[in-house]
Design a protein around this motif. Structure first.
Motif, mmCIF file in Angstrom:
data_model
loop_
_atom_site.group_PDB
_atom_site.id
_atom_site.type_symbol
_atom_site.label_atom_id
_atom_site.label_comp_id
_atom_site.label_asym_id
_atom_site.label_seq_id
_atom_site.Cartn_x
_atom_site.Cartn_y
_atom_site.Cartn_z
ATOM 1 N N VAL A 254 -18.611 -102.609 -53.114
ATOM 2 C CA VAL A 254 -18.096 -101.857 -51.462
ATOM 3 C C VAL A 254 -19.323 -101.648 -50.842
ATOM 4 N N GLU A 255 -20.347 -101.720 -51.293
ATOM 5 C CA GLU A 255 -21.757 -101.328 -50.722
ATOM 6 C C GLU A 255 -23.030 -102.304 -51.348
ATOM 7 N N GLN A 256 -23.932 -102.919 -50.406
ATOM 8 C CA GLN A 256 -24.699 -103.414 -51.242
ATOM 9 C C GLN A 256 -25.901 -103.404 -50.037
ATOM 10 N N GLY A 257 -27.305 -103.378 -50.747
ATOM 11 C CA GLY A 257 -28.334 -103.270 -49.641
ATOM 12 C C GLY A 257 -29.685 -102.897 -50.336
ATOM 13 N N ASP A 258 -30.837 -102.868 -49.234
ATOM 14 C CA ASP A 258 -31.971 -102.245 -50.172
ATOM 15 C C ASP A 258 -31.805 -100.866 -50.932
ATOM 16 N N ALA A 259 -32.426 -100.891 -51.916
ATOM 17 C CA ALA A 259 -32.180 -99.750 -52.872
ATOM 18 C C ALA A 259 -32.641 -98.531 -52.121
ATOM 19 N N ARG A 260 -33.652 -98.337 -51.478
ATOM 20 C CA ARG A 260 -34.053 -97.271 -50.923
ATOM 21 C C ARG A 260 -33.194 -96.870 -49.673
ATOM 22 N N GLU A 261 -32.686 -97.855 -48.741
ATOM 23 C CA GLU A 261 -32.063 -97.559 -47.765
ATOM 24 C C GLU A 261 -30.613 -97.076 -48.239
ATOM 25 N N VAL A 262 -29.986 -97.615 -49.361
ATOM 26 C CA VAL A 262 -28.818 -97.063 -49.651
ATOM 27 C C VAL A 262 -28.724 -95.569 -50.263
ATOM 28 N N PHE A 263 -29.968 -95.381 -51.107
ATOM 29 C CA PHE A 263 -29.905 -94.333 -51.664
ATOM 30 C C PHE A 263 -30.322 -92.932 -50.450
ATOM 31 N N ALA A 264 -31.191 -93.410 -49.543
ATOM 32 C CA ALA A 264 -31.344 -92.439 -48.660
ATOM 33 C C ALA A 264 -30.234 -92.210 -47.386
ATOM 34 N N ASN A 265 -29.581 -93.096 -47.417
ATOM 35 C CA ASN A 265 -28.486 -93.248 -46.332
ATOM 36 C C ASN A 265 -27.209 -93.935 -46.753
ATOM 37 N N PRO A 266 -26.595 -93.326 -47.689
ATOM 38 C CA PRO A 266 -25.427 -94.132 -48.254
ATOM 39 C C PRO A 266 -24.437 -94.140 -47.205
ATOM 40 N N GLN A 267 -23.309 -95.169 -47.063
ATOM 41 C CA GLN A 267 -22.635 -95.598 -45.880
ATOM 42 C C GLN A 267 -21.164 -95.382 -46.537
ATOM 43 N N HIS A 268 -20.754 -95.939 -47.679
ATOM 44 C CA HIS A 268 -19.463 -96.156 -48.385
ATOM 45 C C HIS A 268 -19.094 -94.678 -48.791
ATOM 46 N N PRO A 269 -18.065 -94.255 -48.597
ATOM 47 C CA PRO A 269 -17.437 -92.904 -49.061
ATOM 48 C C PRO A 269 -17.790 -92.917 -50.581
ATOM 49 N N TYR A 270 -17.477 -94.111 -51.199
ATOM 50 C CA TYR A 270 -17.600 -93.967 -52.705
ATOM 51 C C TYR A 270 -19.005 -93.890 -53.080
ATOM 52 N N THR A 271 -19.876 -94.574 -52.561
ATOM 53 C CA THR A 271 -21.220 -94.365 -52.744
ATOM 54 C C THR A 271 -21.911 -93.005 -52.457
ATOM 55 N N LYS A 272 -21.200 -92.316 -51.358
ATOM 56 C CA LYS A 272 -21.920 -91.078 -51.270
ATOM 57 C C LYS A 272 -21.247 -90.098 -52.283
ATOM 58 N N GLU A 273 -20.087 -90.256 -52.756
ATOM 59 C CA GLU A 273 -19.630 -89.375 -53.660
ATOM 60 C C GLU A 273 -20.146 -89.534 -54.944
ATOM 61 N N LEU A 274 -20.456 -90.887 -55.492
ATOM 62 C CA LEU A 274 -21.042 -91.110 -56.752
ATOM 63 C C LEU A 274 -22.769 -90.555 -56.607
ATOM 64 N N LEU A 275 -23.167 -90.503 -55.364
ATOM 65 C CA LEU A 275 -24.769 -89.809 -55.614
ATOM 66 C C LEU A 275 -24.434 -88.313 -55.482
ATOM 67 N N ARG A 276 -23.483 -87.966 -54.928
ATOM 68 C CA ARG A 276 -23.262 -86.312 -55.200
ATOM 69 C C ARG A 276 -23.032 -85.873 -56.498
ATOM 70 N N SER A 277 -22.554 -86.909 -57.220
ATOM 71 C CA SER A 277 -22.347 -86.463 -58.674
ATOM 72 C C SER A 277 -23.456 -86.472 -59.529
ATOM 73 N N THR A 278 -24.445 -87.022 -59.281
ATOM 74 C CA THR A 278 -25.628 -87.139 -59.980
ATOM 75 C C THR A 278 -26.264 -85.624 -60.265
ATOM 76 N N ILE A 279 -26.953 -85.696 -61.469
ATOM 77 C CA ILE A 279 -27.665 -84.150 -61.936
ATOM 78 C C ILE A 279 -29.085 -84.255 -61.794
ATOM 79 N N SER A 280 -29.739 -83.217 -61.199
ATOM 80 C CA SER A 280 -31.247 -83.157 -61.285
ATOM 81 C C SER A 280 -31.553 -81.704 -61.344
ATOM 82 N N LEU A 281 -32.809 -81.346 -61.290
ATOM 83 C CA LEU A 281 -33.287 -79.832 -61.790
ATOM 84 C C LEU A 281 -32.818 -79.023 -60.711
ATOM 85 N N SER A 282 -32.458 -79.376 -59.393
ATOM 86 C CA SER A 282 -32.079 -78.621 -58.405
ATOM 87 C C SER A 282 -30.701 -78.413 -58.379
#
Length: 369
Positions: A254-282
């Motif tokens: 559903v989305e492919q491109g430069d890794a830094r670009e995709v992580f910094a500025n995701p375009q597809h709604p699924y990519t956005k939701e996937l990144l929102r589901s990650t866990i970090s210290l914050s």
């Protein structure tokens, strides 16, 4: 799937990237079942260049491992493949691997095509010493090597993984999980393949060993110029070790491109939701994507993510989205980006096609009540 390019992308000066080692075009993989075919991979296309690492991410069951094995021709009986997998290497010489005779494909596995399995303890023969694993591999594919040459090649590969020569005659059970995984990587690289698939190579490893494995995979570019597809659930690994990323959902990329670009500025709604589901210290609360992936034996009409998408439109449920190429070079299979790139595409959705699908569902439920 049609492709739409933004004006900025079309006007950009042509670059001269290296020719891909592997080009996949419209690859489809079906599993035969009693209730009909399962479309595990459906119309996937991508390129991998020498020294490049492509991260393949997505939920369980989205087709990642099937795609990796389909590219290598390692699918079980009863599986059908269609499309193109063109390998540009010394022995393959630009041939399409799909439909290639099994004996010809077998000759390419090892010297040209490599696979790093997950769970190395189940892949290494517990009754064979590590030296015997390497001897079997090299004698199968390079019959002219002497015993001394086999030993030198094997120790060189192990040394590159940080395993000392003194462990060469040990059995698999005498190694830790992280060392066994490094042995699996060494076995894949001892034949110096042009292209490697790493199928979740850090599964069940602790974070320190995981970091060591990621460093080794990153070093492949510098030392061997190997083209690598890294299959993983771990988005942090992709951000750390990959040049490009491809996000899979229900058999589609559903989305492919430069890794830094995709992580910094995701375009597809699924990519956005996937990144929102990650866990970090914050992280202060857990986020998840409601619902579950669709049944690939009977996939939904239109965009396959529309039933779970927070920004789905009525037209998304009826029309499969084209692939839009954005100015950043990122490719996204979503109607929102497609219309942004080419506004006239909105006509394909019809008069009410851009009405939010969530609102339509709410109205329908209210009417039924």
């Amino acid at each position: 799937m049609t492709t739409t390019e933004s004006a900025a992308t079309q006007a950009a000066p042509a670059a001269t990237p290296r020719e891909p080692v592997l080009s996949v075009r419209d690859l489809r993989v079906w599993y035969g079942t009693e209730r009909g075919p399962i479309q595990a991979v459906d119309g996937v296309s991508f390129d991998v260049r020498p020294g490049e690492t492509l991260g393949l991410v997505g939920e369980s069951g989205c087709g990642k491992s099937t795609l990796g094995r389909g590219v290598l021709g390692l699918t079980p009986p009863g599986v059908a493949l269609d499309g193109e997998v063109v390998l540009r290497s010394e022995r393959a010489a630009g041939r399409n691997l799909v439909g290639l005779a099994p004996k010809e494909l077998q000759k390419l596995r090892g010297p040209e095509l490599g696979l790093i399995f997950q769970e190395p303890m189940t892949r290494l023969n517990p009754l064979m010493k590590i030296s015997e694993h390497f001897e079997e591999t090299l004698r199968t594919h390079e019959k002219n090597l002497t015993k001394q040459q086999i030993r030198e090649r094997s120790l060189e590969a192990l040394r590159g993984m940080g395993i000392p020569p003194s462990r060469y005659e040990n059995y698999p059970h005498e190694f830790s999980g992280g060392m066994r995984q490094r042995i699996m990587i060494a076995l894949a690289l001892v034949l110096r393949p042009a292209f490697v698939v790493a199928d979740e190579p850090t599964t069940a490893l602790d974070v320190l060993v995981e970091a060591q494995i990621i460093k080794i995979l990153a070093d492949l570019r510098k030392n061997f110029d190997t083209a690598l597809v890294l299959i993983t659930h771990n988005l942090g690994i992709v951000a750390e070790a990959c040049d490009r990323v491809a996000v899979m959902y229900a058999g589609h990329i559903v989305e492919q491109g430069d890794a830094r670009e995709v992580f910094a500025n995701p375009q597809h709604p699924y990519t956005k939701e996937l990144l929102r589901s990650t866990i970090s210290l914050s992280t202060t609360g857990l986020h998840y994507i409601p619902g579950s992936p669709p049944d690939l034996g009977d996939p939904p009409v239109g965009c396959r993510f529309h039933q779970r998408c927070p920004v789905a439109m009525r037209g998304c449920a009826e029309n499969e989205p084209p692939e839009a190429v954005l100015a950043s070079g990122v490719r996204s299979a979503c109607w929102h980006q497609a219309i942004e790139v080419e506004p006239s595409l909105a006509d394909e959705l019809g008069k009410d096609g851009r009405e939010p699908l969530a609102a339509v569902k709410e109205i329908s439920v209210a009417d039924e009540a």
